[in-house]
Scaffold this active site. Structure first.
Site, PDB file in Angstrom:
ATOM      1  N   GLU A   1      -5.697  -8.191   5.578  1.00 56.72           N
ATOM      2  CA  GLU A   1      -5.020  -8.886   4.608  1.00 56.72           C
ATOM      3  C   GLU A   1      -5.112 -10.582   5.217  1.00 56.72           C
ATOM      4  O   GLU A   1      -4.309 -11.380   4.693  1.00 56.72           O
ATOM      5  CB  GLU A   1      -3.577  -8.520   4.441  1.00 56.72           C
ATOM      6  CG  GLU A   1      -2.633  -8.580   5.640  1.00 56.72           C
ATOM      7  CD  GLU A   1      -2.741  -7.284   6.498  1.00 56.72           C
ATOM      8  OE1 GLU A   1      -1.787  -6.824   7.271  1.00 56.72           O
ATOM      9  OE2 GLU A   1      -3.750  -6.537   6.216  1.00 56.72           O
TER      10      GLU A   1
ATOM     11  N   ASN B   1       1.066  -1.271   0.067  1.00 51.14           N
ATOM     12  CA  ASN B   1       0.046  -0.121   0.121  1.00 51.14           C
ATOM     13  C   ASN B   1       0.935   1.352   0.089  1.00 51.14           C
ATOM     14  O   ASN B   1       0.536   2.333  -0.798  1.00 51.14           O
ATOM     15  CB  ASN B   1      -0.851  -0.009   1.255  1.00 51.14           C
ATOM     16  CG  ASN B   1      -2.086  -1.081   1.084  1.00 51.14           C
ATOM     17  OD1 ASN B   1      -2.601  -1.116   0.044  1.00 51.14           O
ATOM     18  ND2 ASN B   1      -2.613  -1.368   2.126  1.00 51.14           N
TER      19      ASN B   1
END
Length: 404
Positions: free
Chosen positions: A305, A270
């Site tokens: 995640e 990210n």
């Protein structure tokens, strides 16, 4: 006012209420084409009742009689179109419309036969039986799974076929359907026919409303239980499904294993490539997990995640192989939006349910195994040997990338 007239007014009102009900369903969800077709069917049913009610006002009733017949047959065709859309079957439009035209012409021509002629009555009633049979065939031929309501719908359609096919004989047994069209509503047959029509119209409509509402509720439930980004079950739904899988495995006496996976270095993805790229990684891993799982396996996104999959009928060794295969394949998979030489990896923890354990114990042990995989350098699989053995066994370290 005769009893048949009263029933006809009831039919008109009922058809209006049912049409409004289906339109309400259609407005609630603009994508519900079946509801719009069913609403159209009952609007045509209202028109049929209105025409039937007006027939005594005509000196020559041939045209309104034929028009009423065509309108009601059109209503059954619209209903069949709704069934076809609902059950994913191509509606036989050419055949139905040709049949509508041919049957209407036949009814027009048989008006010259004696009114109590069996051929004349059959020409009027049998086309309705044929269209109800077409509706039955549509539901029957659907590849969708038939539940209790669907089977009940088929039973009512079959009964409706028999009703229309027997109406000429019912009319004969009750003394005919009036000396002329204007006298039809005064006959005993009209009272019986209109009453039965009300019962079947209500039964079919209520069944279809129940089926449509069942689907709407299922969609709402699915949306509430599905993680939007991954398309997998969310944490709450996965936990409930895992509990059911554990209970089922215990009843059947078969093993059940749990695999928990966590994407490695996801925060750095990210930070380096943006959240859109991170989302694509999650979507890719979720899609891969969904394809790798068998039909009776249940996969979910626990949050962030972290993912999990429950494997009924699978022991620890087989679950470990599954995790190894998933790890290896995902590590070699290119991700859209990431550099070609950048590969994402995942770490896995595996545990098998042991006697006396609950789903919370199984998830805790699999999570502990995942923690060990992370500490071992990531991109590897670790297994939990069991509650009696606090150690987490050395799992598969071969092919580990050593990302730290």
């Amino acid at each position: 006012m005769s009893g048949a007239n009263f029933i006809l007014l009831i039919n008109l009102s009922v058809a209006g209420l049912l049409a409004a009900s289906f339109m309400a369903v259609a407005f609630h969800d603009a994508g519900r084409a079946p509801a719009r077709w069913f609403a159209s069917s009952y609007v045509l049913g209202m028109a049929y009742s209105a025409i039937e009610f007006s027939i005594p006002a005509f000196t020559d009733a041939r045209l309104p009689v034929v028009t009423a017949f065509a309108v009601f047959l059109g209503a059954t065709i619209a209903f069949n179109a709704g069934l076809a859309r609902k059950y994913g079957v191509a509606p036989p439009w050419p055949a139905m419309l040709f049949f509508l035209l041919a049957a209407t012409i036949a009814v027009y021509l048989v008006q010259d036969l004696p009114r109590q002629s069996l051929a004349r009555m059959a020409a009027y009633q049998l086309p309705y039986a044929v269209m109800q049979f077409v509706g039955l065939a549509i539901v029957w031929s659907s590849r969708q799974r038939h539940g209790r309501l669907d089977r009940l719908l088929m039973a009512v359609l079959a009964a409706s076929v028999l009703l229309f096919a027997s109406k000429p004989f019912i009319a004969h047994a009750l003394g005919g359907w009036g000396a002329n069209p204007q006298a039809y509503l005064q006959s005993s047959y009209a009272l019986v026919s209109q009453s039965l029509g009300t019962v079947f119209a209500l039964a079919l409509a209520l069944l279809m409303l129940a089926i449509l509402v069942r689907e709407a509720l299922a969609e709402v439930t699915c949306r509430s239980e599905t993680d939007t980004l991954s398309g997998l079950l969310n944490r709450g739904a996965f936990t409930r499904q895992a509990e059911l899988a554990v209970l089922g495995a215990m009843r059947q006496g078969v093993p059940v294993a749990l695999v928990i996976a966590d994407l490695d270095h996801f925060k750095s993805i990210n930070d380096s490539f943006g959240h859109a790229s991170g989302d694509r990684v999650i979507e890719t891993f979720a899609g891969f997990l969904r394809e790798a799982a068998a039909g009776h396996h249940v996969a979910g996104r626990l949050g962030g995640e972290e993912f999990a999959i429950i494997l009924p009928g699978t022991n620890l060794a087989a679950a470990r192989l599954f995790a190894e295969g998933t790890r290896s394949a995902f590590g070699a998979l290119p991700i859209d939006g990431l550099p070609a030489d950048n590969r994402c990896t995942a770490s896995f923890g595996v545990a098998e349910l042991h006697p006396g354990e609950e789903i919370a114990d199984l998830m805790r042990r699999a999570d502990e195994a995942l923690y060990q995989a992370k500490n071992a350098g990531r991109d590897c699989v670790r297994i939990s040997a069991g509650p009696a053995d606090a150690r987490v066994s050395a799992g598969s370290e071969a092919n580990a990338s050593g990302r730290g």
